[in-house]
Design an enzyme around this catalytic site. Structure first.
Site, PDB file in Angstrom:
ATOM      1  N   SER A 127       0.807  -1.219   0.000  1.00  0.00           N
ATOM      2  CA  SER A 127       0.000   0.000   0.000  1.00  0.00           C
ATOM      3  C   SER A 127       0.840   1.268   0.000  1.00  0.00           C
ATOM      4  O   SER A 127       0.289   2.375   0.022  1.00  0.00           O
ATOM      5  CB  SER A 127      -0.955   0.006   1.207  1.00  0.00           C
ATOM      6  OG  SER A 127      -0.232  -0.087   2.415  1.00  0.00           O
ATOM      7  N   SER A 128       2.165   1.131  -0.032  1.00  0.00           N
ATOM      8  CA  SER A 128       3.020   2.317  -0.095  1.00  0.00           C
ATOM      9  C   SER A 128       4.398   1.931  -0.614  1.00  0.00           C
ATOM     10  O   SER A 128       4.749   0.747  -0.668  1.00  0.00           O
ATOM     11  CB  SER A 128       3.170   2.976   1.287  1.00  0.00           C
ATOM     12  OG  SER A 128       3.845   2.118   2.187  1.00  0.00           O
TER      13      SER A 128
ATOM     14  N   SER B   1      15.691  -7.218   1.582  1.00  0.00           N
ATOM     15  CA  SER B   1      16.798  -7.015   2.524  1.00  0.00           C
ATOM     16  C   SER B   1      17.161  -5.528   2.500  1.00  0.00           C
ATOM     17  O   SER B   1      16.280  -4.689   2.549  1.00  0.00           O
ATOM     18  CB  SER B   1      17.973  -7.911   2.119  1.00  0.00           C
ATOM     19  OG  SER B   1      19.097  -7.654   2.918  1.00  0.00           O
TER      20      SER B   1
END
Length: 244
Positions: free
Chosen positions: A17-18, A137
């Site tokens: 969502s971002s 990562s």
């Protein structure tokens, strides 16, 4: 990149969502994939769904640090082709040791290590044999800052997990993308009101002359999903940061 591996596929994106996850969702939908975005914040997910207004997109509120919720998630979604996680809860973790709150450190471990572990545990049975799992990562494992001991350690641990899972879950492919400094909302937590100043200073140091954008990382994840001959690999997308 083997576009055929993504077109018409079902992709679950945790943290979609971002930032990097959202960029990946947009890219995947644009080429015909079905996307399921997973996050903890139901209101944020609702806003994301409304923004897209695409029938190929669905959202599910789930906390991936909670085993029961992860198990329920995969019972709901059914068969998948790819699982991606860009989620990270680093709030309060970028501190020198005297100021470090152990609870903040534990949240990093839960979101960036135990969460991916649970996604693999319950998600692998839902994947097709040609499917993939991709984690995120980061450069902190290679160029840690004085305040970044926890994030550096968790990123390094996640990369070890990726190599082990690539062996255990074969032929499902398991990889990680390792971003450098990318202009995403997470930098507000790291640098506060000095975000722009901090990113601009790094841009001047990097061989490519800029920091990353979410789309750079989405492109790399798409490669890892689509290339059927890549597994157990850490793909560095960091503008040459490891060289400076």
């Amino acid at each position: 990149m083997a576009i055929a591996e993504i077109v018409n596929s079902r992709i679950l994106i945790v943290g979609g969502s971002s930032g990097m996850g959202l960029a990946l969702a947009k890219r995947s939908l644009a080429i015909g994939a079905e996307v399921i975005i997973v996050g903890r914040n139901a209101d944020k997910l609702k806003r994301t769904g409304a923004e897209f207004q695409n029938p190929a997109l669905s959202t599910i509120a789930t906390d991936i640090t909670q085993e029961g919720q992860v198990a329920d998630l995969f019972e709901r979604v059914g068969r998948l082709d790819h699982i991606v996680s860009t989620a990270a809860d680093i709030e309060g973790a970028y501190e020198l040791l005297p100021s470090l709150d152990l609870k903040a450190a534990q949240k990093v471990v839960e979101s960036k290590f135990y969460g991916p572990l649970l996604l693999a545990k319950y998600g692998a049975p839902a994947l097709s044999p040609t499917g993939s799992i991709t984690f995120t990562s980061g450069i902190a494992a290679y160029r840690p800052s004085a305040r970044g001991s926890v994030v550096a350690a968790v990123n390094a641990g996640l990369e070890g997990l990726v190599r082990a899972l690539a062996v255990e879950l074969a032929p499902i492919r398991v990889n990680a993308v390792s971003p450098g400094w990318v202009d995403t909302p997470i930098w507000t937590l790291v640098a506060g009101d000095k975000k722009d100043e901090t990113l601009n200073a790094m841009a001047k140091r990097l061989p490519v002359g800029r920091v990353g954008q979410p789309e750079d990382i989405a492109d790399a994840i798409s490669f890892l999903m689509g290339n059927a001959f890549t597994t157990g690999t850490i793909l560095h997308v960091e503008g040459g940061h490891r060289l400076v």
